[in-house]
Design an enzyme around this catalytic site. Sequence first.
Site, short mmCIF file in Angstrom:
data_model
loop_
_atom_site.label_atom_id
_atom_site.label_comp_id
_atom_site.label_asym_id
_atom_site.label_seq_id
_atom_site.Cartn_x
_atom_site.Cartn_y
_atom_site.Cartn_z
N ASP A 114 -2.33 6.82 6.10
CA ASP A 114 -3.34 5.93 5.53
C ASP A 114 -3.76 5.00 6.68
OD1 ASP A 114 -4.70 3.79 4.45
OD2 ASP A 114 -3.16 3.26 2.96
N TRP A 140 0.84 -1.21 0.00
CA TRP A 140 0.00 0.00 0.00
C TRP A 140 0.86 1.25 0.00
CZ3 TRP A 140 -4.04 -1.41 -2.16
CH2 TRP A 140 -4.62 -2.64 -1.87
N LYS A 161 -13.48 -1.44 6.00
CA LYS A 161 -13.00 -2.46 6.94
C LYS A 161 -13.62 -2.26 8.32
CE LYS A 161 -8.86 -2.30 4.18
NZ LYS A 161 -8.93 -3.52 3.38
N1 PMP Z 1 -4.58 1.26 2.08
C1 PMP Z 1 -4.69 0.12 2.81
C2 PMP Z 1 -3.91 0.01 4.09
C3 PMP Z 1 -5.50 -0.91 2.37
O1 PMP Z 1 -5.59 -2.04 3.08
C4 PMP Z 1 -6.23 -0.75 1.15
C5 PMP Z 1 -7.17 -1.81 0.63
N2 PMP Z 1 -7.15 -3.02 1.19
C6 PMP Z 1 -6.06 0.43 0.43
C7 PMP Z 1 -5.25 1.42 0.93
C8 PMP Z 1 -6.78 0.64 -0.88
O2 PMP Z 1 -8.12 0.91 -0.66
P1 PMP Z 1 -9.25 0.80 -1.79
O3 PMP Z 1 -9.35 -0.62 -2.18
O4 PMP Z 1 -10.46 1.35 -1.09
O5 PMP Z 1 -8.83 1.67 -2.92
#
Ligand code: PMP
Length: 356
Positions: free
Chosen positions: A167, A100, A191
């Site tokens: 994030d 991420w 989540k």
């Molecule tokens: N950051 C983290 C820590 C994540 O776990 C995720 C998705 N699992 C994201 C960003 C991306 O999010 P999205 O799928 O809503 O674009």
Amino acid sequence: MNRVYNFNAGPSPLPLEVLEEIRDEMTNFKGTGMGIIEMSHRSKEFQSVIEETKSLLFDLMKLTPDHEIVFIQGGGTMQFLMESYNFLHTRAAYADTGVWAHKARDSAAFFGEAYDANSAKDRNYSYIPEDCLIKPETDYLHITTNNTIYGTEYWKFPEVDIPIICDMSSDILSRRIDFNRFDMIWAGIQKNLGAAGMALVILKKDFAKTARTDIPPFLQYKTFIEKDSAYNTPPVFCIYTLNKMLHWIIKQGGLDIIEKRNKEKAKLIYDIIDKSNGFYKGHAVKKDRSRMNITFNLSSADEEKDFIEKAKENRFIGVNGHRLVGGCRISLYNAVTIDACKAVAQFMEAYRKDHQ
Ligand code: PMP
């Protein structure tokens, strides 16, 4: 009722009582004769959902008044783009805690220099790197407070003298921290806090003012702030589910109680791993273990496949690892009950006894 034990990493379970309340209101929200997804986003009923949601967040997170809260479509990935488009003037630093962080950094590279301030790559992202190397004229440091894929979580935040953008997609409102110490926090809500498709974004007012204004209005935080998240039609259902989840958290007793419960839940499973004599091998180093995503391996990919299949037969869903890394992962977001954790811990113990 035929509900499974749901350990999905996102989207993830919501509390049954929240789902039932949503169901009950679906055709008639507060006596309006229509559901929330059928009414104008400019109606006073929906406007009050937005206002109340922000106010609940201010209270729960103990945010000081120098913050703005906005709701933006596009989930976490849109925020990788927006944060850098708005705030990267010269260069930005990224704590390299895995996939991420890479996605955030790679989006930022379109707008300037995006570099790793550290990296946990040397040990396959099994720990949180402590020191940050910040170059001059760095606009901000981006950190991923919980690393959903590897199961690591920050317990001590970096001390740097530049703004930090967090994030918090996979650990927002799972614990009490000083939310005021960051210049910006954002989280995809799917989540811990509701339905997929939206990010909750919290910015310090002064930091927001440093954003670029020579970019398309729809991608400027300023636009969302000035229009109170309704520049265009906002993701009404997402905001509504977030509102319901915040009420649920308050009903449980607030963040401190949620944190206590999350600690207890994670311990039930880490104890099974630690007492298994190496049958279950935890991925993250102990000091950086996540309470939200417990990642582990068995002795081979075949054994992991068998474990995941047997789990499914026993109605434990979502215990497979992320497709990029394999292995097993049990996600324990706020709505996962202690009983679900006890049940899966018991299953893990029985599986070990049968196979060790
Ligand atoms: N950051 C983290 C820590 C994540 O776990 C995720 C998705 N699992 C994201 C960003 C991306 O999010 P999205 O799928 O809503 O674009």
